[in-house]
Scaffold this active site. Sequence first.
Site, PDB file in Angstrom:
ATOM      1  N   LYS A 155       0.827  -1.209   0.000  1.00 25.64           N
ATOM      2  CA  LYS A 155       0.000   0.000   0.000  1.00 25.64           C
ATOM      3  C   LYS A 155       0.862   1.260   0.000  1.00 25.64           C
ATOM      4  CE  LYS A 155      -2.326  -1.187   3.775  1.00 25.64           C
ATOM      5  NZ  LYS A 155      -1.924  -2.572   4.087  1.00 25.64           N
ATOM      6  N   ARG A 193      -9.970   0.540   7.820  1.00 24.64           N
ATOM      7  CA  ARG A 193      -9.625  -0.851   8.106  1.00 24.64           C
ATOM      8  C   ARG A 193     -10.783  -1.592   8.756  1.00 24.64           C
ATOM      9  NH1 ARG A 193      -3.758   0.141   8.239  1.00 24.64           N
ATOM     10  NH2 ARG A 193      -2.663  -1.830   8.409  1.00 24.64           N
ATOM     11  N   ARG A 251      11.286  -6.952   5.112  1.00 22.15           N
ATOM     12  CA  ARG A 251      11.188  -5.558   5.548  1.00 22.15           C
ATOM     13  C   ARG A 251      11.665  -5.413   6.994  1.00 22.15           C
ATOM     14  NH1 ARG A 251       5.413  -2.707   5.073  1.00 22.15           N
ATOM     15  NH2 ARG A 251       5.052  -3.501   7.160  1.00 22.15           N
ATOM     16  N   ARG A 296      11.074  -2.438  11.574  1.00 21.53           N
ATOM     17  CA  ARG A 296       9.804  -2.056  12.201  1.00 21.53           C
ATOM     18  C   ARG A 296       9.452  -3.055  13.299  1.00 21.53           C
ATOM     19  NH1 ARG A 296       4.885  -0.598   8.241  1.00 21.53           N
ATOM     20  NH2 ARG A 296       3.765  -1.853   9.744  1.00 21.53           N
ATOM     21  N   ARG A 315      -1.483  -9.747  12.736  1.00 26.13           N
ATOM     22  CA  ARG A 315      -1.983  -8.722  11.809  1.00 26.13           C
ATOM     23  C   ARG A 315      -2.778  -9.366  10.679  1.00 26.13           C
ATOM     24  NH1 ARG A 315       3.594  -6.291  10.875  1.00 26.13           N
ATOM     25  NH2 ARG A 315       2.719  -5.153   9.103  1.00 26.13           N
TER      26      ARG A 315
END
Length: 193
Positions: free
Chosen positions: A14, A89, A128, A134, A145
């Site tokens: 996204k 969301r 990532r 992160r 998630r």
Amino acid sequence: MKNIIIFGAPGSGKGTYSAEIAERYGMGHISTGDVLRGEIKNETELGKIAKSYIDKGQLIPDELMIDILAKTYDAQPAGRGVIFDGFPRTIAQAEALKKMLAERGHNLGMMIELIVSEEVLMARLLRRAQIEGRADDNEETIRNRFAVYHSQTEPLSKWFEAEGIRHTFDWGICKTKEGMLEAIFEEIEKQNK
Ligand code: ATP
Ligand code: MG
């Protein structure tokens, strides 16, 4: 330009596609994840609350999120179209967004759904985690998630379909980022004719 809602699972890209679209068409870009990470970095009250949810892979409560979104939207320069990245969301967020825009004489515009298999998503998020570090990109939080995405966010796809504004782009068909972008740009231009 019409507003654009970028929709997809964690790791579907996204943020990446939003940035490309924003640059090409000179649109605003609101990433709720980035807004929240900024608050955490600045150690604000909101940041403290957000961190407690994000670290567990849970969603920030709707009322709080809707309030943040409206403030961020009103701070955007007028008249150029905005990309919503990571919002809505939940169905409640979608209803609130529609209402918030209508109150300002605007509308949802178009929704772009990024379809990516869970296998590819997991591989991307773990990569990532190594690059960006992160805190919520670890395997356990990622699993949570995904679960939250399936139970609370995925049902929204049908909500957008009912609004008549859903457009899907499948990584398995487009194969590359360039292929995805080409298909997305084509649809955006068609919708803005
Ligand atoms: P991407 O698809 O860009 O790779 P992502 O979906 O994994 O990323 P972000 O959109 O950056 O991640 O969101 C990170 C976290 O921030 C979420 O897991 C959630 O805790 C919180 N968050 C972001 N947007 C919302 C929202 N609209 N409602 C509730 N919580 C949110
Ligand atoms: Mg993101």
